[in-house]
Design a protein around this motif. Structure first.
Motif, PDB file in Angstrom:
ATOM      1  N   LYS A  95      -5.585   6.102 -12.446  1.00 32.93           N
ATOM      2  CA  LYS A  95      -4.235   6.574 -12.169  1.00 32.93           C
ATOM      3  C   LYS A  95      -3.184   5.917 -13.059  1.00 32.93           C
ATOM      4  CE  LYS A  95      -1.243   7.982  -8.515  1.00 32.93           C
ATOM      5  NZ  LYS A  95      -0.945   7.907  -7.093  1.00 32.93           N
ATOM      6  N   PHE A  96      -3.329   4.601 -13.310  1.00 30.89           N
ATOM      7  CA  PHE A  96      -2.256   3.892 -14.010  1.00 30.89           C
ATOM      8  C   PHE A  96      -2.669   3.340 -15.372  1.00 30.89           C
ATOM      9  CE2 PHE A  96      -1.131   3.584  -9.501  1.00 30.89           C
ATOM     10  CZ  PHE A  96       0.185   4.018  -9.537  1.00 30.89           C
ATOM     11  N   GLY A  97      -3.961   3.457 -15.714  1.00 32.13           N
ATOM     12  CA  GLY A  97      -4.480   2.807 -16.915  1.00 32.13           C
ATOM     13  C   GLY A  97      -3.768   3.186 -18.198  1.00 32.13           C
ATOM     14  N   SER A  98      -3.193   4.382 -18.245  1.00 29.27           N
ATOM     15  CA  SER A  98      -2.550   4.787 -19.494  1.00 29.27           C
ATOM     16  C   SER A  98      -1.033   4.670 -19.415  1.00 29.27           C
ATOM     17  CB  SER A  98      -2.958   6.216 -19.838  1.00 29.27           C
ATOM     18  OG  SER A  98      -2.664   7.064 -18.757  1.00 29.27           O
ATOM     19  N   VAL A  99      -0.546   4.089 -18.312  1.00 25.02           N
ATOM     20  CA  VAL A  99       0.896   3.906 -18.150  1.00 25.02           C
ATOM     21  C   VAL A  99       1.341   2.679 -18.941  1.00 25.02           C
ATOM     22  CG1 VAL A  99       2.701   3.344 -16.481  1.00 25.02           C
ATOM     23  CG2 VAL A  99       0.901   4.956 -15.869  1.00 25.02           C
ATOM     24  N   GLN A 100       2.526   2.781 -19.574  1.00 22.45           N
ATOM     25  CA  GLN A 100       3.060   1.642 -20.329  1.00 22.45           C
ATOM     26  C   GLN A 100       3.389   0.486 -19.414  1.00 22.45           C
ATOM     27  OE1 GLN A 100       6.384   2.134 -22.906  1.00 22.45           O
ATOM     28  NE2 GLN A 100       4.995   1.459 -24.527  1.00 22.45           N
ATOM     29  N   ASP A 101       3.265  -0.728 -19.938  1.00 22.47           N
ATOM     30  CA  ASP A 101       3.636  -1.930 -19.194  1.00 22.47           C
ATOM     31  C   ASP A 101       2.878  -2.043 -17.876  1.00 22.47           C
ATOM     32  OD1 ASP A 101       5.403  -2.404 -21.213  1.00 22.47           O
ATOM     33  OD2 ASP A 101       7.109  -1.521 -20.162  1.00 22.47           O
ATOM     34  N   PHE A 102       1.617  -1.644 -17.900  1.00 26.84           N
ATOM     35  CA  PHE A 102       0.769  -1.824 -16.722  1.00 26.84           C
ATOM     36  C   PHE A 102      -0.547  -2.466 -17.170  1.00 26.84           C
ATOM     37  CE2 PHE A 102      -2.676  -0.587 -13.912  1.00 26.84           C
ATOM     38  CZ  PHE A 102      -2.166  -0.996 -12.689  1.00 26.84           C
ATOM     39  N   GLY A 103      -1.099  -3.330 -16.338  1.00 31.51           N
ATOM     40  CA  GLY A 103      -2.367  -3.954 -16.708  1.00 31.51           C
ATOM     41  C   GLY A 103      -3.223  -4.286 -15.506  1.00 31.51           C
ATOM     42  N   GLU A 194      -2.674   2.391  -0.558  1.00 34.83           N
ATOM     43  CA  GLU A 194      -1.398   1.715  -0.326  1.00 34.83           C
ATOM     44  C   GLU A 194      -0.944   0.986  -1.591  1.00 34.83           C
ATOM     45  OE1 GLU A 194      -0.973  -1.346   2.954  1.00 34.83           O
ATOM     46  OE2 GLU A 194      -1.753   0.398   4.034  1.00 34.83           O
ATOM     47  N   LEU A 195      -1.891   0.285  -2.213  1.00 35.69           N
ATOM     48  CA  LEU A 195      -1.582  -0.431  -3.457  1.00 35.69           C
ATOM     49  C   LEU A 195      -1.005   0.524  -4.496  1.00 35.69           C
ATOM     50  CD1 LEU A 195      -1.793  -2.651  -5.699  1.00 35.69           C
ATOM     51  CD2 LEU A 195      -4.193  -2.031  -5.931  1.00 35.69           C
ATOM     52  N   MET A 196      -1.624   1.687  -4.618  1.00 35.57           N
ATOM     53  CA  MET A 196      -1.178   2.617  -5.656  1.00 35.57           C
ATOM     54  C   MET A 196       0.219   3.155  -5.349  1.00 35.57           C
ATOM     55  SD  MET A 196      -4.620   4.358  -7.141  1.00 35.57           S
ATOM     56  CE  MET A 196      -5.348   5.160  -5.759  1.00 35.57           C
ATOM     57  N   LYS A 197       0.504   3.342  -4.062  1.00 36.21           N
ATOM     58  CA  LYS A 197       1.872   3.745  -3.684  1.00 36.21           C
ATOM     59  C   LYS A 197       2.858   2.635  -4.046  1.00 36.21           C
ATOM     60  CE  LYS A 197       1.029   6.803   0.218  1.00 36.21           C
ATOM     61  NZ  LYS A 197       0.305   6.386   1.432  1.00 36.21           N
ATOM     62  N   ASP A 198       2.453   1.382  -3.749  1.00 39.05           N
ATOM     63  CA  ASP A 198       3.362   0.259  -3.997  1.00 39.05           C
ATOM     64  C   ASP A 198       3.595   0.026  -5.489  1.00 39.05           C
ATOM     65  OD1 ASP A 198       3.606   0.014  -1.327  1.00 39.05           O
ATOM     66  OD2 ASP A 198       2.546  -1.890  -1.123  1.00 39.05           O
ATOM     67  N   ILE A 199       2.594   0.307  -6.313  1.00 39.63           N
ATOM     68  CA  ILE A 199       2.792   0.191  -7.765  1.00 39.63           C
ATOM     69  C   ILE A 199       3.908   1.139  -8.187  1.00 39.63           C
ATOM     70  CG2 ILE A 199       1.768   0.619 -10.044  1.00 39.63           C
ATOM     71  CD1 ILE A 199      -0.944  -0.224  -8.842  1.00 39.63           C
ATOM     72  N   ALA A 200       3.871   2.351  -7.636  1.00 38.98           N
ATOM     73  CA  ALA A 200       4.904   3.337  -7.973  1.00 38.98           C
ATOM     74  C   ALA A 200       6.284   2.858  -7.504  1.00 38.98           C
ATOM     75  CB  ALA A 200       4.555   4.684  -7.355  1.00 38.98           C
ATOM     76  N   ILE A 201       6.330   2.247  -6.318  1.00 38.46           N
ATOM     77  CA  ILE A 201       7.601   1.718  -5.807  1.00 38.46           C
ATOM     78  C   ILE A 201       8.134   0.631  -6.735  1.00 38.46           C
ATOM     79  CG2 ILE A 201       8.640   0.348  -3.944  1.00 38.46           C
ATOM     80  CD1 ILE A 201       6.827   1.840  -1.998  1.00 38.46           C
ATOM     81  N   LEU A 202       7.225  -0.227  -7.179  1.00 35.15           N
ATOM     82  CA  LEU A 202       7.609  -1.326  -8.069  1.00 35.15           C
ATOM     83  C   LEU A 202       8.129  -0.788  -9.410  1.00 35.15           C
ATOM     84  CD1 LEU A 202       7.654  -4.328  -7.734  1.00 35.15           C
ATOM     85  CD2 LEU A 202       5.311  -4.456  -8.596  1.00 35.15           C
ATOM     86  N   GLN A 203       7.477   0.252  -9.897  1.00 35.32           N
ATOM     87  CA  GLN A 203       7.941   0.862 -11.155  1.00 35.32           C
ATOM     88  C   GLN A 203       9.370   1.363 -11.006  1.00 35.32           C
ATOM     89  OE1 GLN A 203       4.742   3.695 -11.595  1.00 35.32           O
ATOM     90  NE2 GLN A 203       3.807   2.530 -13.260  1.00 35.32           N
ATOM     91  N   LYS A 204       9.634   1.985  -9.849  1.00 33.41           N
ATOM     92  CA  LYS A 204      11.000   2.486  -9.588  1.00 33.41           C
ATOM     93  C   LYS A 204      12.001   1.344  -9.559  1.00 33.41           C
ATOM     94  CE  LYS A 204      10.681   7.012  -8.061  1.00 33.41           C
ATOM     95  NZ  LYS A 204       9.453   7.180  -7.223  1.00 33.41           N
ATOM     96  N   GLU A 205      11.578   0.229  -8.932  1.00 32.43           N
ATOM     97  CA  GLU A 205      12.457  -0.929  -8.822  1.00 32.43           C
ATOM     98  C   GLU A 205      12.938  -1.358 -10.210  1.00 32.43           C
ATOM     99  OE1 GLU A 205      10.933  -3.985  -6.084  1.00 32.43           O
ATOM    100  OE2 GLU A 205      11.735  -5.460  -7.477  1.00 32.43           O
ATOM    101  N   TYR A 206      12.029  -1.332 -11.187  1.00 35.39           N
ATOM    102  CA  TYR A 206      12.416  -1.759 -12.534  1.00 35.39           C
ATOM    103  C   TYR A 206      13.213  -0.687 -13.267  1.00 35.39           C
ATOM    104  CZ  TYR A 206      10.029  -6.189 -12.334  1.00 35.39           C
ATOM    105  OH  TYR A 206       9.678  -7.458 -11.999  1.00 35.39           O
ATOM    106  N   GLU A 207      12.911   0.569 -12.949  1.00 36.41           N
ATOM    107  CA  GLU A 207      13.698   1.646 -13.564  1.00 36.41           C
ATOM    108  C   GLU A 207      15.151   1.571 -13.116  1.00 36.41           C
ATOM    109  OE1 GLU A 207      11.884   5.311 -12.495  1.00 36.41           O
ATOM    110  OE2 GLU A 207      10.111   4.875 -13.711  1.00 36.41           O
TER     111      GLU A 207
END
Lengths: 209, 138
Positions: A95-103, A194-207
């Motif tokens: 889901k997130f492997g090709s997203v920038q600034d994610f590891g 849940e983790l994957m939802k929270d990753i998305a929330i965190l991304q929004k926080e930085y946006e």
């Protein structure tokens, strides 16, 4: 007549509360000990370390800073929970492997066996092709220290445990400022959802900044 | 004299029917015990669908190894397996841990399960023949 009015008022209030709470996305907590200074709160952050990835390159905390990342502790010959954790981590990577600034950093707690070469073959056999998922190895004591004091999870040698080590099955979510934002049971599909939802929330926080 | 023949025929047909039915029942029971054990001991590597994981853990569903080496399954389950092993043309090479505490009947249930789950087709294996196989593990 008065009764209905009262109920209508209540219903309106509840509806309003619902709308407001929906509009306000949940903010993830910051985990770990805090130091409160006069005007500022200092949060626990991941300390510096130096490990090697599956390509033999040195990875330090500087490589993680600026990324939202997920970490777990495992070892390649672990017979019990690691295979499930890896199946679940594959979902996160997909889901997130090709997203920038994610590891993703999977750190071996059996570095004597899990050399750079072993981790390389392991990652290939697992089918990991992108660069954002790295497998790390290094000095045993500093890895156990990093787990306990850095990521605040348990990890230790124990000859009575299956495979010789006990360790947490947690996936640890860390933000771009190296603060721990969540722990998720990496052996449970629903927790990893849940983790994957929270990753998305965190991304929004930085946006939003 | 002649009158007995149909009766005899019916009785023997009935017995035969009962026997195959009993055998099928035994097999079904063993397979369902096997599923319970599989969920505890094997599912994390070989998966609920028996497809394995990448080229780390080999598939059991449709495995040519299982089809061609029915006699070695009991030993693998009880004592594990090390070194390179080819399944459906792919070379695997990770250690599989053994389960030395399993009893012979539990091993039999697991063998019956993996030989009959996910579209695999195998004969019912009785506990005696599992015990015999387990005598010959290296």
């Amino acid at each position: 007549m008065r009764h209905t009015l009262k109920y209508n008022g209540l219903a309106l209030f509840l509806l309003l509360a619902l709308v407001i709470s929906c509009g306000n996305p949940k903010k993830l907590p910051v985990m770990g000990p805090k130091t409160v200074l006069e005007s500022d709160t200092l949060y626990h952050t991941i300390p510096d370390f130096e490990l090697k990835n599956q390509d033999g390159q040195i990875v330090s905390v500087g490589d993680m800073k600026g990324k939202i990342f997920v970490t777990d502790f495992f070892f390649t010959t672990c017979p019990s929970i690691c295979p499930i954790m890896k199946t679940q981590m594959l979902r996160v990577n997909e889901k997130f492997g090709s997203v920038q600034d994610f590891g993703i950093y999977s750190i071996s707690i059996d570095p004597r066996h899990d050399t750079v070469e072993v981790l390389k073959e392991y990652s290939e056999r697992l089918g990991v092709e992108n660069e954002s998922w790295q497998f790390l190895t290094g000095d045993l004591d500093s890895i156990l220290d990093l787990a306990q004091k850095g990521f605040l999870v348990s990890a230790a040698e124990d000859s009575t445990a299956p495979g010789g080590y006990i360790h947490s099955g947690a996936f640890i979510l860390v933000d771009k400022d190296l603060r721990i934002r969540g722990y998720y049971d990496g052996t449970k599909e629903s927790k990893v959802d849940e983790l994957m939802k929270d990753i998305a929330i965190l991304q929004k926080e930085y946006e939003g900044v | 004299m002649k009158g007995y023949r149909p009766v005899l025929f019916i009785i023997s047909a009935f017995i035969l029917f009962q026997c195959t039915d009993a055998k099928k029942l035994k097999k079904d029971r063993s397979v369902s015990h096997g599923l319970a054990l599989y969920t505890q001991l094997c599912v994390q590597c070989h998966g609920e669908d028996g497809k394995g994981l990448g080229t780390l853990y080999p598939p059991l569903a449709g495995s040519d190894y299982i089809r061609e080496n029915p006699d070695s399954l009991a030993c693998i389950i009880k004592y594990g397996k090390d070194g390179p092993l080819e399944v459906n043309g792919v070379l695997y090479n990770q250690p599989m841990p053994g389960n030395p505490l399993l009893l012979d009947d539990e091993v039999a249930h697991l063998v019956n399960y993996i030989q009959n789950a996910w579209g695999n087709k195998g004969e019912y294996i009785a506990i005696d023949s599992i015990s015999a196989s387990l005598q010959n593990c290296r």
